[in-house]
Design a protein around this motif. Structure first.
Motif, PDB file in Angstrom:
ATOM      1  N   GLU A  33       0.855  -1.184   0.000  1.00  0.00           N
ATOM      2  CA  GLU A  33       0.000   0.000   0.000  1.00  0.00           C
ATOM      3  C   GLU A  33       0.890   1.232   0.000  1.00  0.00           C
ATOM      4  OE1 GLU A  33      -3.463   2.171   2.657  1.00  0.00           O
ATOM      5  OE2 GLU A  33      -3.192   0.006   2.842  1.00  0.00           O
ATOM      6  N   GLN A  50      -4.010  -5.438 -11.329  1.00  0.00           N
ATOM      7  CA  GLN A  50      -5.146  -4.724 -10.749  1.00  0.00           C
ATOM      8  C   GLN A  50      -4.661  -3.874  -9.600  1.00  0.00           C
ATOM      9  OE1 GLN A  50      -8.753  -7.001 -10.258  1.00  0.00           O
ATOM     10  NE2 GLN A  50      -9.124  -6.049  -8.274  1.00  0.00           N
ATOM     11  N   GLU A  52      -6.093  -1.291  -6.294  1.00  0.00           N
ATOM     12  CA  GLU A  52      -7.165  -0.737  -5.478  1.00  0.00           C
ATOM     13  C   GLU A  52      -6.765   0.710  -5.211  1.00  0.00           C
ATOM     14  OE1 GLU A  52      -9.900  -2.586  -4.581  1.00  0.00           O
ATOM     15  OE2 GLU A  52      -8.990  -4.201  -5.745  1.00  0.00           O
ATOM     16  N   LEU A  54      -7.790   4.587  -3.455  1.00  0.00           N
ATOM     17  CA  LEU A  54      -8.571   5.457  -2.593  1.00  0.00           C
ATOM     18  C   LEU A  54      -8.312   6.880  -3.075  1.00  0.00           C
ATOM     19  CD1 LEU A  54     -10.460   5.688  -0.143  1.00  0.00           C
ATOM     20  CD2 LEU A  54      -8.404   5.925   1.276  1.00  0.00           C
ATOM     21  N   GLU A  60     -14.279   5.155   0.047  1.00  0.00           N
ATOM     22  CA  GLU A  60     -14.295   3.766  -0.396  1.00  0.00           C
ATOM     23  C   GLU A  60     -13.213   3.495  -1.434  1.00  0.00           C
ATOM     24  OE1 GLU A  60     -18.052   2.049  -1.422  1.00  0.00           O
ATOM     25  OE2 GLU A  60     -19.129   3.422  -0.089  1.00  0.00           O
ATOM     26  N   TRP A  61     -12.549   2.354  -1.275  1.00  0.00           N
ATOM     27  CA  TRP A  61     -11.566   1.904  -2.247  1.00  0.00           C
ATOM     28  C   TRP A  61     -12.295   1.429  -3.499  1.00  0.00           C
ATOM     29  CZ3 TRP A  61      -6.244   1.929  -1.528  1.00  0.00           C
ATOM     30  CH2 TRP A  61      -5.799   2.239  -0.248  1.00  0.00           C
ATOM     31  N   ILE A  62     -11.717   1.704  -4.665  1.00  0.00           N
ATOM     32  CA  ILE A  62     -12.272   1.184  -5.911  1.00  0.00           C
ATOM     33  C   ILE A  62     -11.228   0.309  -6.589  1.00  0.00           C
ATOM     34  CG2 ILE A  62     -13.936   3.040  -6.279  1.00  0.00           C
ATOM     35  CD1 ILE A  62     -11.974   4.268  -8.273  1.00  0.00           C
ATOM     36  N   SER A  63     -11.677  -0.675  -7.313  1.00  0.00           N
ATOM     37  CA  SER A  63     -10.803  -1.612  -8.002  1.00  0.00           C
ATOM     38  C   SER A  63     -10.668  -1.197  -9.464  1.00  0.00           C
ATOM     39  CB  SER A  63     -11.388  -3.019  -7.893  1.00  0.00           C
ATOM     40  OG  SER A  63     -10.545  -3.931  -8.531  1.00  0.00           O
ATOM     41  N   SER A  65      -8.924  -2.527 -12.890  1.00  0.00           N
ATOM     42  CA  SER A  65      -8.251  -3.666 -13.520  1.00  0.00           C
ATOM     43  C   SER A  65      -7.615  -3.243 -14.835  1.00  0.00           C
ATOM     44  CB  SER A  65      -9.246  -4.807 -13.740  1.00  0.00           C
ATOM     45  OG  SER A  65     -10.332  -4.358 -14.518  1.00  0.00           O
ATOM     46  N   LYS A  81      -3.306   0.309  -3.424  1.00  0.00           N
ATOM     47  CA  LYS A  81      -2.957  -1.007  -2.888  1.00  0.00           C
ATOM     48  C   LYS A  81      -2.827  -1.966  -4.066  1.00  0.00           C
ATOM     49  CE  LYS A  81      -6.414  -1.353   0.209  1.00  0.00           C
ATOM     50  NZ  LYS A  81      -7.250  -1.901   1.313  1.00  0.00           N
TER      51      LYS A  81
END
Length: 95
Positions: A33, A50, A52, A54, A60-63, A65, A81
């Motif tokens: 991180e 991918q 993650e 913030l 909220e964390w978003i993904s 890809s 992350k």
């Protein structure tokens, strides 16, 4: 000219270059991180793997890809992350 940089004890390494549109970097990030700050607007394209993310002023964390991107405004901070190594293209823009 190609520049080389590394951050976080070598866990993030990148090659920088410049085009007519502005500066860009191609980077590889190890699992972990990390917190980054921006001086310019950044457009980050995930090339492989991918991440993650913030983003500033969010809870909220978003993904993100491979094949997708996110934007961060100038003069902001954001967290990333990575569960596995990932590659990305970061474009630095004045807009």
């Amino acid at each position: 000219m190609i520049t080389e940089n590394e951050y976080f004890d070598g866990n993030v390494k990148l090659l920088g270059y410049e085009t007519t549109e502005g500066k860009s970097t191609i980077g590889v990030i190890n699992p972990g991180e990390y917190r980054f700050g921006t001086a310019q607007k950044e457009i980050m394209h995930v090339i492989e793997g991918q991440l993650e993310v913030l983003l500033p002023d969010t809870a909220e964390w978003i993904s993100i890809s491979a094949g997708n991107f996110f934007e961060v405004p100038a003069n902001a901070s954001f967290n990333i992350k990575a569960a596995v190594q990932a590659a990305y293209l970061c474009q630095y823009r004045q807009i």
